[in-house]
Scaffold this motif. Structure first.
Motif, PDB file in Angstrom:
ATOM      1  N   LEU A  14      40.709 -65.396  20.231  1.00 21.05           N
ATOM      2  CA  LEU A  14      41.996 -64.959  20.781  1.00 21.05           C
ATOM      3  C   LEU A  14      42.433 -63.629  20.170  1.00 21.05           C
ATOM      4  O   LEU A  14      43.035 -62.796  20.853  1.00 21.05           O
ATOM      5  N   ALA A  15      42.112 -63.418  18.891  1.00 23.22           N
ATOM      6  CA  ALA A  15      42.435 -62.138  18.266  1.00 23.22           C
ATOM      7  C   ALA A  15      41.674 -60.998  18.933  1.00 23.22           C
ATOM      8  O   ALA A  15      42.193 -59.883  19.075  1.00 23.22           O
ATOM      9  N   ALA A  20      41.526 -56.210  22.312  1.00 20.74           N
ATOM     10  CA  ALA A  20      41.089 -55.509  23.530  1.00 20.74           C
ATOM     11  C   ALA A  20      42.287 -55.112  24.384  1.00 20.74           C
ATOM     12  O   ALA A  20      42.309 -54.024  24.984  1.00 20.74           O
ATOM     13  N   ALA A  21      43.303 -55.980  24.453  1.00 20.82           N
ATOM     14  CA  ALA A  21      44.508 -55.650  25.213  1.00 20.82           C
ATOM     15  C   ALA A  21      45.230 -54.446  24.609  1.00 20.82           C
ATOM     16  O   ALA A  21      45.740 -53.579  25.333  1.00 20.82           O
ATOM     17  N   PRO A 187      44.468 -51.875  15.113  1.00 20.83           N
ATOM     18  CA  PRO A 187      43.725 -53.080  15.534  1.00 20.83           C
ATOM     19  C   PRO A 187      42.233 -52.985  15.238  1.00 20.83           C
ATOM     20  O   PRO A 187      41.596 -53.996  14.914  1.00 20.83           O
ATOM     21  N   GLY A 188      41.672 -51.783  15.363  1.00 16.33           N
ATOM     22  CA  GLY A 188      40.252 -51.621  15.055  1.00 16.33           C
ATOM     23  C   GLY A 188      39.937 -51.953  13.614  1.00 16.33           C
ATOM     24  O   GLY A 188      38.870 -52.496  13.305  1.00 16.33           O
ATOM     25  N   ILE A 189      40.857 -51.662  12.719  1.00 17.37           N
ATOM     26  CA  ILE A 189      40.645 -51.945  11.296  1.00 17.37           C
ATOM     27  C   ILE A 189      40.933 -53.405  10.966  1.00 17.37           C
ATOM     28  O   ILE A 189      40.156 -54.071  10.277  1.00 17.37           O
ATOM     29  N   PHE A 190      42.039 -53.928  11.485  1.00 16.75           N
ATOM     30  CA  PHE A 190      42.528 -55.215  11.007  1.00 16.75           C
ATOM     31  C   PHE A 190      42.254 -56.405  11.940  1.00 16.75           C
ATOM     32  O   PHE A 190      42.295 -57.548  11.483  1.00 16.75           O
ATOM     33  N   ILE A 191      42.001 -56.188  13.212  1.00 11.70           N
ATOM     34  CA  ILE A 191      41.878 -57.299  14.160  1.00 11.70           C
ATOM     35  C   ILE A 191      40.485 -57.401  14.756  1.00 11.70           C
ATOM     36  O   ILE A 191      39.883 -58.476  14.778  1.00 11.70           O
ATOM     37  N   ILE A 192      39.954 -56.305  15.238  1.00  8.31           N
ATOM     38  CA  ILE A 192      38.722 -56.314  16.032  1.00  8.31           C
ATOM     39  C   ILE A 192      37.495 -56.457  15.142  1.00  8.31           C
ATOM     40  O   ILE A 192      37.424 -55.845  14.069  1.00  8.31           O
TER      41      ILE A 192
END
Length: 418
Positions: A14-15, A20-21, A187-192
């Motif tokens: 889900l993350a 991606a969103a 988000p690229g650093i912390f989520i994806i």
């Protein structure tokens, strides 16, 4: 004998959808934001709007080559996550540069430079993430991502006019850079994460039957099925898909003429703007709906519905006069747009498999802006010579039908090809 156990949905899955969103919201905000900035930019540079319009054209041109040649190699060399962060840093810098240039040549250079990584960190990256992290519910998740993306365009329409009016185009470009940093770099650093294997998971819905594990139960890499990129590019299936995407882009590019087309069909320019807002709002729901149809009824059914809706919309526009028929056509056109956003990445996966997915997806996606670059001036020329948009609309409907036939053939014969 027991059935294979599919991998369960984890918060990391889900993350990834959320990440991606974020990429797509940023992409839409930047795309629509630049469109809003251009008139003020032309005034500031003392140039014609047509001259400044080369900025987004050069962005698109750079994207064609970058998605075909750069993106697959970069994803393979450093991973999707690192490519997203690095590409976004590059684009933040080039957007900031666009805000301080004082002449057209530098503006064109900044536009081309920003286009190199635009698709790499937005549409292509989001598509690759969803198809890597999900084997089930791909359509639903892809639809959700591109539905949420619509809010980026809505936000740009609400925020950027006030920014430009209050502080000028320079601050406008800095705002675009800041949004990109907030919604892509962070988000690229912390989520994806590039793949489920990076965090010891499997794609959602992947079978665990026969899965080898290391100490602690962490899944080991599996043999990845699919068609090698070299064989895919030489195949009739890729040729058919590329031709279908180009055809779709040619037909879909008629939307760049919608203000003039709608006025020709009997509404005011203000109402034409309302119809275009209706189209943007409708895509929020149609992307989810088409994604769900893909998961429940199959990709072929979803593709045929989308392309049939586009053809029906174009025929409706050709015959329509007045707000209600045009509104009906606009809703149908929004359904058709889901082919390029939701269904194209899924179709590539279905035809060629995950083995060289990124290497095949880039060239396939790059054919869309090529088709739109052909269609936009073509329909303007045909409309001018024929005296109305009726002929371009009828031709576009026929092109949409041809695209549907090509994709249908490719999907139906894909199992034997693989």
């Amino acid at each position: 004998m027991t059935n294979p156990t599919p991998a369960r949905l984890h918060r990391r899955h889900l993350a990834t959808v959320a990440g991606a969103a974020c990429l797509m919201v940023a992409g839409n905000f930047v795309f629509f934001g630049i469109t809003i900035l251009l008139p003020e930019l032309a005034t500031a540079l003392g140039a014609e709007l047509s001259q400044v319009m080369l900025y987004p054209s050069l962005q698109a041109l750079a994207g064609v080559f970058a998605m075909s040649l750069l993106a697959p190699r970069l994803y393979r060399a450093i991973g999707v996550r690192a490519a997203i962060v690095a590409g976004a840093i590059w684009m933040v810098a080039t957007l900031a540069l666009s805000g301080v240039v004082d002449n057209l040549p530098l503006l064109y250079l900044a536009g081309f430079a920003s286009g190199i990584t635009y698709g790499l960190v937005t549409t292509m990256a989001a598509s690759l993430l969803i198809n890597t992290w999900f084997e089930e519910r791909r359509g639903t998740m892809m639809g959700a991502v591109f539905a949420i993306a619509g809010f980026g365009g809505i936000a740009a329409g609400l925020v950027m006019p006030a920014v430009v009016e209050g502080w000028g185009h320079q601050v406008g470009f800095f705002v675009l850079a800041a949004v990109l940093a907030l919604l892509v770099i962070l988000p690229g650093i912390f989520i994806i994460r590039s793949s489920p294997g990076d965090v010891g998971l499997l794609p959602f819905g992947a079978s665990t039957e026969g899965q080898l594990t290391a100490a602690g139960g962490v899944p080991l890499p599996r043999v990845i099925p699919g068609v090698p990129a070299g064989r895919a590019f030489r195949s009739a299936h890729f040729l058919a898909l590329a031709a279908a995407i180009v055809g779709f882009g040619i037909a879909n590019s008629i939307q760049q003429h919608f203000p003039a087309l709608f006025v020709e069909r009997g509404v005011t320019l203000a109402v034409a703007g309302t119809l275009m807002s209706l189209m943007a709002l409708t895509t929020v729901f149609t992307n989810i709906a088409i994604g769900t149809i893909n998961d429940r009824r199959g990709t072929l059914t979803a593709v045929l519905i989308a392309l049939a809706a586009q053809a029906a919309a174009l025929l409706t526009f050709a015959a329509a006069s007045g707000f209600l028929p045009l509104a009906a056509g606009t809703v149908a056109f929004a359904i058709g747009m889901s082919f390029s956003s939701v269904l194209l990445p899924i179709t590539v996966m279905q035809l060629f498999g995950p083995r060289d997915y990124a290497a095949i997806l880039g060239p396939a996606m790059s054919t869309l802006p090529a088709g739109m670059a052909i269609g936009a001036p073509l329909w303007g020329a045909v409309a001018s010579s024929s005296g109305s948009y009726a002929l371009p609309l009828l031709i576009s409907a026929g092109v949409s039908a041809c695209s549907a036939l090509l994709v249908a053939w490719a999907i139906r014969t894909a199992p034997a090809f693989r």
